[in-house]
Design an enzyme around this catalytic site. Structure first.
Site, PDB file in Angstrom:
ATOM      1  N   CYS A 169       0.833  -1.206   0.000  1.00 58.83           N
ATOM      2  CA  CYS A 169       0.000   0.000   0.000  1.00 58.83           C
ATOM      3  C   CYS A 169       0.870   1.259   0.000  1.00 58.83           C
ATOM      4  O   CYS A 169       1.759   1.393   0.843  1.00 58.83           O
ATOM      5  CB  CYS A 169      -0.885  -0.014   1.244  1.00 58.83           C
ATOM      6  SG  CYS A 169      -1.904   1.463   1.379  1.00 58.83           S
ATOM      7  N   GLN A 221     -18.215 -10.245  11.273  1.00 57.88           N
ATOM      8  CA  GLN A 221     -16.761 -10.289  11.095  1.00 57.88           C
ATOM      9  C   GLN A 221     -16.376  -9.789   9.700  1.00 57.88           C
ATOM     10  O   GLN A 221     -17.087 -10.070   8.733  1.00 57.88           O
ATOM     11  CB  GLN A 221     -16.252 -11.720  11.274  1.00 57.88           C
ATOM     12  CG  GLN A 221     -16.328 -12.223  12.702  1.00 57.88           C
ATOM     13  CD  GLN A 221     -15.220 -11.696  13.595  1.00 57.88           C
ATOM     14  OE1 GLN A 221     -14.296 -11.012  13.134  1.00 57.88           O
ATOM     15  NE2 GLN A 221     -15.315 -11.978  14.879  1.00 57.88           N
ATOM     16  N   GLU A 273     -27.945 -10.169  23.521  1.00 56.15           N
ATOM     17  CA  GLU A 273     -27.312  -9.171  22.648  1.00 56.15           C
ATOM     18  C   GLU A 273     -27.865  -7.785  22.988  1.00 56.15           C
ATOM     19  O   GLU A 273     -29.067  -7.632  23.235  1.00 56.15           O
ATOM     20  CB  GLU A 273     -27.600  -9.546  21.179  1.00 56.15           C
ATOM     21  CG  GLU A 273     -27.356  -8.470  20.157  1.00 56.15           C
ATOM     22  CD  GLU A 273     -25.918  -7.946  20.096  1.00 56.15           C
ATOM     23  OE1 GLU A 273     -24.971  -8.760  20.165  1.00 56.15           O
ATOM     24  OE2 GLU A 273     -25.742  -6.720  20.001  1.00 56.15           O
ATOM     25  N   CYS A 277      -3.271  -0.198   8.759  1.00 57.11           N
ATOM     26  CA  CYS A 277      -2.399  -1.376   8.728  1.00 57.11           C
ATOM     27  C   CYS A 277      -1.109  -1.070   9.491  1.00 57.11           C
ATOM     28  O   CYS A 277      -0.496  -0.031   9.285  1.00 57.11           O
ATOM     29  CB  CYS A 277      -2.055  -1.755   7.290  1.00 57.11           C
ATOM     30  SG  CYS A 277      -3.440  -2.472   6.385  1.00 57.11           S
ATOM     31  N   CYS A 336     -11.229 -10.511  20.470  1.00 54.57           N
ATOM     32  CA  CYS A 336     -10.483  -9.785  19.438  1.00 54.57           C
ATOM     33  C   CYS A 336      -9.362  -8.950  20.057  1.00 54.57           C
ATOM     34  O   CYS A 336      -8.607  -8.316  19.330  1.00 54.57           O
ATOM     35  CB  CYS A 336     -11.406  -8.914  18.595  1.00 54.57           C
ATOM     36  SG  CYS A 336     -12.336  -7.727  19.561  1.00 54.57           S
ATOM     37  N   TYR A 351     -23.322 -11.933  23.892  1.00 53.14           N
ATOM     38  CA  TYR A 351     -22.883 -11.012  22.840  1.00 53.14           C
ATOM     39  C   TYR A 351     -23.106 -11.725  21.494  1.00 53.14           C
ATOM     40  O   TYR A 351     -22.179 -11.976  20.736  1.00 53.14           O
ATOM     41  CB  TYR A 351     -21.416 -10.606  22.999  1.00 53.14           C
ATOM     42  CG  TYR A 351     -21.045 -10.133  24.379  1.00 53.14           C
ATOM     43  CD1 TYR A 351     -21.190  -8.801  24.734  1.00 53.14           C
ATOM     44  CD2 TYR A 351     -20.536 -11.018  25.332  1.00 53.14           C
ATOM     45  CE1 TYR A 351     -20.840  -8.352  26.010  1.00 53.14           C
ATOM     46  CE2 TYR A 351     -20.181 -10.584  26.606  1.00 53.14           C
ATOM     47  CZ  TYR A 351     -20.329  -9.254  26.930  1.00 53.14           C
ATOM     48  OH  TYR A 351     -19.978  -8.828  28.187  1.00 53.14           O
ATOM     49  N   CYS A 398      -7.881   0.554  -1.379  1.00 54.61           N
ATOM     50  CA  CYS A 398      -7.309  -0.097  -0.190  1.00 54.61           C
ATOM     51  C   CYS A 398      -6.957  -1.533  -0.558  1.00 54.61           C
ATOM     52  O   CYS A 398      -7.851  -2.324  -0.879  1.00 54.61           O
ATOM     53  CB  CYS A 398      -8.322  -0.060   0.950  1.00 54.61           C
ATOM     54  SG  CYS A 398      -7.783  -1.003   2.384  1.00 54.61           S
ATOM     55  N   CYS A 458      -1.717   6.152   6.437  1.00 58.26           N
ATOM     56  CA  CYS A 458      -2.926   5.519   6.962  1.00 58.26           C
ATOM     57  C   CYS A 458      -2.619   4.759   8.255  1.00 58.26           C
ATOM     58  O   CYS A 458      -1.629   4.040   8.335  1.00 58.26           O
ATOM     59  CB  CYS A 458      -3.452   4.551   5.897  1.00 58.26           C
ATOM     60  SG  CYS A 458      -4.763   3.483   6.475  1.00 58.26           S
ATOM     61  N   ASP A 477     -18.491 -13.694  23.473  1.00 60.70           N
ATOM     62  CA  ASP A 477     -17.852 -13.075  22.301  1.00 60.70           C
ATOM     63  C   ASP A 477     -17.993 -11.548  22.419  1.00 60.70           C
ATOM     64  O   ASP A 477     -18.708 -10.914  21.647  1.00 60.70           O
ATOM     65  CB  ASP A 477     -18.540 -13.595  21.023  1.00 60.70           C
ATOM     66  CG  ASP A 477     -17.844 -13.135  19.751  1.00 60.70           C
ATOM     67  OD1 ASP A 477     -16.816 -12.450  19.834  1.00 60.70           O
ATOM     68  OD2 ASP A 477     -18.355 -13.473  18.652  1.00 60.70           O
TER      69      ASP A 477
END
Ligand SMILES: C[S@@+](CC[C@H](N)C(=O)[O-])C[C@H]1O[C@@H](n2cnc3c(N)ncnc32)[C@H](O)[C@@H]1O
Length: 454
Positions: free
Chosen positions: A83, A281, A334, A94, A411, A310, A180, A91, A384
């Site tokens: 990139c 996701q 949720e 990443c 995550c 969740y 991108c 940016c 989650d």
């Protein structure tokens, strides 16, 4: 070295320094030392010698930050970024574009190991697994092999001139982008950055992993009396708008401009409707990888009671329901009303399902929907949570249900490690840990931990 860029009151910001770079740290940077202080350095790799510009360097700060701007001794894992806006000042999306893909996964495994050691006191054997991009995403095999062309949801920020881009690292400044390289071909082909979006604050491209028609969700700048004009987008693409929101607020109501306000995803032959800007996701192989990992960890048995916390649009709820069968029962909790409405449609055929709308922490304490024969019951639990983790209150309430197994999908490895430590205080120990590269080129990783009673 020169310190001529330093302005009064900014400490040593802007100064160029030479650094020997040490280990990777959580957050997409490595650790170096300067004059007795820790410096977190981006755009470098362990073992490198670099010239770095200090980007945050207040006099009294416990640590400083820097960007490597010249490499004096390069790591063998260094590659040319795919990139053009991935370097210092570019940016902020990443972190590891300059790193070979296999080495990125080793760095992420090092971070997971280090976080588990430091925050949970555990020495784990971590490895970050590759997740294939399904053919339906249309990614070329060359791009897939380089960790490119995988992202099915791309949220652009809009600059003052109406150009689309991404925010610079730890800044509000928008770096305009033309294309991108981590986005799927479906996202790139929408060509959203080719036109100006004056009056909008953000524009999200959602192209389902199934290759189905896309949805564009645009959010106006706050204070606009009526939504600005939506520029032209390709004909088969749905368009919706959402109301302005604060930094940590959930997305506001979604209004239809044309087509649908949702997209259709598919995992293991089951369809999932996901309303615009709702959670799904971003890697098109994630649904399958996480479903398989959770089922492998929990091995739910027919007739068991399962709790999905969740639960979003119901991805893992569906897998649990299939596994426990008609004699079993599933409760899903949720907090986002639209996700609950999506889940209700997605799981309309599931017998023995209770869908609860509300904050997990409150629902667990009130034990709403968890009663079976007068007693709260959960044989297996899926957790989650968002990036902040489940936190002590939820962990305590889950442990109090005495499930035989908990699968924790995380995550953020730091939040996971903290919650694993809390689980240990409540008699639950880590029996398994897998990690997945659902976010190539970035420092992010997804983990699935199995916790069982000691
Ligand atoms: C990481 S997503 C997981 C969604 C789902 N399990 C999946 O795999 O697609 C986290 C979900 O938690 C929801 N959420 C965030 N905070 C919550 C809370 N305090 N109580 C209930 N749900 C919450 C979000 O709306 C989101 O749907």
């Amino acid at each position: 070295m020169s310190d001529d860029a330093t302005a009064p009151g900014e400490g040593a910001r802007g100064r160029l320094v030479e650094l020997e770079v040490g280990a990777v740290a959580h957050g997409g940077h490595c650790v170096a030392r300067l004059e007795g202080r820790v410096v977190f350095v981006r755009h470098t790799l362990p073992g490198e010698r670099v010239v770095a510009r200090l980007t945050e360097a207040a006099d009294g700060a416990g640590f400083w930050r820097a960007d490597a701007v010249e490499v004096l001794e390069a790591s063998p894992d260094r590659v040319a970024p795919a990139c053009p806006v991935a370097g210092p000042g570019g940016c902020g999306g990443c972190d590891w574009q300059h790193v070979d893909l296999a080495a990125q996964r080793r760095l992420k495994a090092d971070v997971l190991r280090e976080q588990m050691h430091r925050l949970a006191g555990l020495d784990v054997d971590a490895r970050v697994e590759e997740v294939p991009v399904p053919a339906a995403a249309g990614t070329t095999p060359e791009d897939a092999a380089r960790g490119l062309g995988w992202r099915t949801r791309v949220a652009y920020a809009v600059d003052a001139g109406g150009r689309l881009g991404f925010r610079a690292h730890r800044e509000h400044r928008v770096v305009p982008v033309e294309r991108c390289p981590i986005a799927t071909p479906g996202v790139v082909d929408l060509g959203l950055p080719a036109v100006r979006w004056p009056g909008w604050r953000s524009v999200e491209a959602v192209v389902p992993g199934t290759g189905d028609d896309a949805l564009v969700v645009a959010e106006p700048r706050p204070g606009a009396r009526r939504p600005p004009r939506v520029p032209d987008v390709p004909a088969a693409t749905s368009v919706a708008t959402t109301s302005p929101r604060g930094p940590r607020q959930p997305p506001g109501p979604v209004s239809r401009v044309r087509g649908r306000t949702w997209v259709r995803e598919e995992v293991r032959g089951s369809g999932f409707r996901v309303t615009g800007a709702g959670f799904w996701q971003v890697h098109p192989g994630a649904g399958e990888a996480l479903t398989a990992a959770v089922l492998e960890a929990l091995a739910p048995r027919p007739g068991e009671a399962a709790l999905d916390l969740y639960s979003g649009a119901g991805l893992l709820t569906r897998a649990l329901a299939t596994a426990v069968g008609e004699r079993g029962r599933v409760t899903a909790v949720e907090g986002d009303a639209r996700a609950v409405a999506d889940a209700r449609r997605n799981l309309h055929d599931v017998a023995g399902l209770t869908l609860v709308h509300g904050p997990v922490e409150r629902v667990l304490e009130e034990r709403a929907g968890l009663e079976a024969d007068g007693e709260p019951r959960a044989d297996v639990v899926v957790l989650d949570p968002p990036r902040t983790g489940a936190r002590a209150r939820v962990v305590a309430a889950v442990a109090a249900l005495r499930p035989r197994a908990v699968a924790y999908v995380a995550c953020d490895p730091a939040a996971l490690a903290r919650d694993v430590a809390t689980f240990a205080d409540h008699g639950y120990v880590l029996r398994g840990l897998r990690a997945f590269d659902l976010f190539p080129q970035t420092h992010h990783l997804e983990s699935v931990a199995l916790l069982e009673p000691r």
